[in-house]
Design an enzyme around this catalytic site. Structure first.
Site, PDB file in Angstrom:
ATOM      1  N   SER A 154       0.825  -1.205   0.000  1.00 20.69           N
ATOM      2  CA  SER A 154       0.000   0.000   0.000  1.00 20.69           C
ATOM      3  C   SER A 154       0.857   1.253   0.000  1.00 20.69           C
ATOM      4  O   SER A 154       1.950   1.278   0.570  1.00 20.69           O
ATOM      5  CB  SER A 154      -0.910   0.009   1.235  1.00 20.69           C
ATOM      6  OG  SER A 154      -1.597   1.245   1.355  1.00 20.69           O
ATOM      7  N   TYR A 167      -3.536  -1.570   9.715  1.00 15.76           N
ATOM      8  CA  TYR A 167      -3.453  -1.807   8.274  1.00 15.76           C
ATOM      9  C   TYR A 167      -2.037  -1.539   7.773  1.00 15.76           C
ATOM     10  O   TYR A 167      -1.446  -2.351   7.048  1.00 15.76           O
ATOM     11  CB  TYR A 167      -4.456  -0.903   7.550  1.00 15.76           C
ATOM     12  CG  TYR A 167      -4.414  -1.008   6.041  1.00 15.76           C
ATOM     13  CD1 TYR A 167      -5.041  -2.058   5.384  1.00 15.76           C
ATOM     14  CD2 TYR A 167      -3.777  -0.029   5.281  1.00 15.76           C
ATOM     15  CE1 TYR A 167      -5.008  -2.148   3.996  1.00 15.76           C
ATOM     16  CE2 TYR A 167      -3.744  -0.111   3.895  1.00 15.76           C
ATOM     17  CZ  TYR A 167      -4.365  -1.169   3.263  1.00 15.76           C
ATOM     18  OH  TYR A 167      -4.328  -1.254   1.884  1.00 15.76           O
TER      19      TYR A 167
END
Length: 262
Positions: A154, A167
């Site tokens: 990410s 996350y």
């Protein structure tokens, strides 16, 4: 989706002919189009996703001539023993050639508000499932001297977002695993790379209270002044899973319109 798949089929047909692909989160915002394009490229795709409505949409969007190579597996990745059993079944008679660890959950709130159970859940889905999938595929890849592993990381690893601690932690773990696996598995002809998507307009953006303001924020940061599309991710996946990418490993490739240029 069917029209877009047909448009790319002529250029990718045969790239993955005969390859068996395991793809977690395959029916989601970025997975859906990639699954269709891998099918168009000749792959047999074991598409794991827990969302029944998204699975139905993926099946509906799959052209009839490709549907016989789509293997939908509807299951919850938090059930490790069930996942291991399913993977043992999938690899019993033939190896997996490609593993794409894409499934993730994306809670957002201040770090101090997470319970330990919530923190463990993010790790379980985003990291432990990848460990199980990769371990299940490794022996077959090693025996045949060829394999491709892709971990989806990410852009949040750059530190530009708050309230996403578990996350970001999980994606950092996947990046570390990408490099460790690339080093360890390369001698067997197996590559391992990561793809770091930028800010794509998927369900994950629904956490933002001001959609138009967020869109402006994204475009202001990108060098390319358009929103990314799932095809941008699919094209990168197809390249990394091809024979032509056999000398690329241990890399974290940003597909973000030039947001992060480190």
């Amino acid at each position: 989706m069917k029209r877009e798949t047909a448009m790319v089929a002529s250029t990718i047909q045969g790239i993955l002919a005969g390859r068996r692909v395991l793809y977690t989160g395959a029916a989601g915002g970025l997975g859906h189009q990639t699954t269709l394009e891998m099918l168009a490229a000749g792959a047999e795709v074991f598409a794991i996703d827990r969302d029944h409505s998204k699975n139905e949409r993926l099946m509906a969007d799959t052209p009839p001539e490709l549907a016989d190579r789509l293997r939908l597996v509807e299951m919850d990745l938090t059930d490790g023993p069930a996942l291991e059993a399913k993977l043992a079944e999938i690899t019993q008679n033939a190896p997996l050639d490609v593993v794409i660890n894409n499934a993730a959950i994306y809670p957002s709130k201040p770090f101090e508000d997470y319970s330990m159970e919530e923190l463990r859940l993010v790790h379980q889905v985003n990291v432990e499932a990848a460990l199980i999938c990769t371990k299940a595929a490794l022996a077959g890849m090693r025996d045949q001297g060829w394999g491709r592993i892709i971990n989806v990381t990410s852009i949040t690893l750059t530190g530009g977002w708050e309230n996403l601690a578990p996350y970001v932690q999980s994606k950092g773990s996947l990046l570390g695993l990408t490099r460790a696996w690339a080093r360890e598995f390369g001698k067997w002809g197996i590559t391992c790379n990561a793809i770091a998507p930028g800010a794509f307009p998927t369900d994950a953006e629904r956490i933002h209270p001001d959609p138009e303001g967020y869109k402006k924020f994204v475009l202001d940061h990108q060098a390319v002044k358009r929103r990314g599309t799932p095809h941008d991710i699919a094209a990168t996946v197809l390249f990394l899973t091809s024979d032509g990418a056999g000398f690329i490993t241990g890399q974290n490739i940003a597909v973000d319109g030039g947001w992060n240029m480190s």
